[in-house]
Design an enzyme around this catalytic site. Sequence first.
Site, short mmCIF file in Angstrom:
data_model
loop_
_atom_site.label_atom_id
_atom_site.label_comp_id
_atom_site.label_asym_id
_atom_site.label_seq_id
_atom_site.Cartn_x
_atom_site.Cartn_y
_atom_site.Cartn_z
N THR A 152 0.97 -1.29 -0.07
CA THR A 152 -0.25 -0.13 -0.25
C THR A 152 1.02 1.10 0.23
OG1 THR A 152 0.34 0.45 2.56
CG2 THR A 152 -1.88 -1.21 1.81
N HIS A 153 0.57 2.49 -0.27
CA HIS A 153 1.45 3.48 -0.85
C HIS A 153 2.81 3.29 -1.70
CE1 HIS A 153 -1.53 5.17 1.86
NE2 HIS A 153 -1.81 4.23 2.68
N GLU A 287 4.08 0.95 -21.34
CA GLU A 287 4.00 2.27 -20.85
C GLU A 287 2.99 2.54 -21.60
OE1 GLU A 287 8.44 3.98 -20.10
OE2 GLU A 287 8.60 2.05 -21.04
#
Length: 457
Positions: A152-153, A287
Amino acid sequence: MRKGRFNTPAAEIAQRYSESVSFDWRLYRYDIAGSTAHAAALARARIMTRAEHRKIEGGLRAIQQQIESGKFQWDRSREDVHMNIEAALTKRIGPAGAKLQTARSRNDQVALDMRLYVKDEITEVSSRLRNLRRALLNLAEKHVDVVVPGYTHLQRAQPITFSHYLLGQIEAFERDAERLRDCLVRTDVLPLGSGALAGSTIVLDRELIARQLGFSRVSQNSTDAVSDRDFVCEFLFCLAVIGLHLSRLSEDLIIWSTSEFGFLEFTDAFSTGSSLMPQKRNPDMAELTRGKTGRLYGNLMSILTMTKALPSSYNRDLQEDKKPLFDSVDTVRAALEIFAAMLPELKVNRKRMQAAASDPNLFATDLAEYLVKKGIPFRKAHEIVGSLVAECARKGIALNRVSLAELKKRSVLFDVDVADVFDIRHSLSQRRAIGAPSHENVAAQIKRWRAYLGRGD
Ligand code: ARG
């Protein structure tokens, strides 16, 4: 079309500005199907003879063959796909062709073509989405025992398995498929017969036309039917969210393929090199997909803005719905295809994932929950473990290397069984509520998805 009302032809520059055949020719198949069904209805209503109807049918079939073999000459001075086909038909079969536009306008015609096109593309995109989910499922099946940190984060948080991550991706793409099914319900409505906006004094059996063209319902208000592009907005939203999900998957794969993570590697076939740095292996497919998502959002914004505050019924602005629609369809089709081909080739570095997942800090929450199970309130347990983690960081020792004696100083409830807390298998096996990543749950989810998605053709 101008004959009668106008004395002079449209200015060359105005023709060039307003033509759409350079891009709406793609609708030819739907235009021809619509005209064929409309001609049949006109024959039933005795507006044309059976012989004329047969001529029209044959003429349209021949035109379709011409288009598909690349021999058809699209004429930009004839504005759009509808006028091109109508003109070619009249040229080919004579006066019967001139009856085709009875009780029909290009306004309901283009609405029909667009709905038929969107219906087909919903089917096509859904099938590609299914292939992508199968590819994700195959990977999940292959990596059930590969543990990896969950983040997370983008900070290490708690242990999961790579399969659990992949199954999460499948959930998101399943919602996309569900959204498409829902969008189909509102797209699957026949607008033909609405005329310019007020139907016609010549009454055709619209229910029968709908059945012939494969629509489940018939529009109930002619003015709304030529106005409505909600189905395009909805479909573009569906495609934008597929892009959103692909971009998030892309981002994870890109990050995990860096030397810093080293979890994954794209194979040569799906990597690109650098023109300058010989060592580079770049994840350009992911990408590009991340980047293309911007265009998908732009296309959605474009149609929403274009339809905002339009006067009711048909306005020429609506011609501008096609380029964004075609672009989003092409983009999502290609992206789904690339991912379904690229994922099976992904090289998964189990060892690197395993090593990262053995970071003892990943089990800090488990440690707090260990205390909770022995009766300590969670907030208190969180504080105890928090200060322990801080001290370990200060002293430079691993959380699982703290002696039992040290632990007991913080809480007498720590005991020898605390060692289990740092065993990843043990940790995962306890995470068995619905949706959590225990091996049993993951295996059951794989089984469920396999039954639903099949093995593919
Ligand atoms: N090319 C037009 C479009 O795409 C077809 C409808 C034109 N209708 C009209 N009244 N000019 O919307």
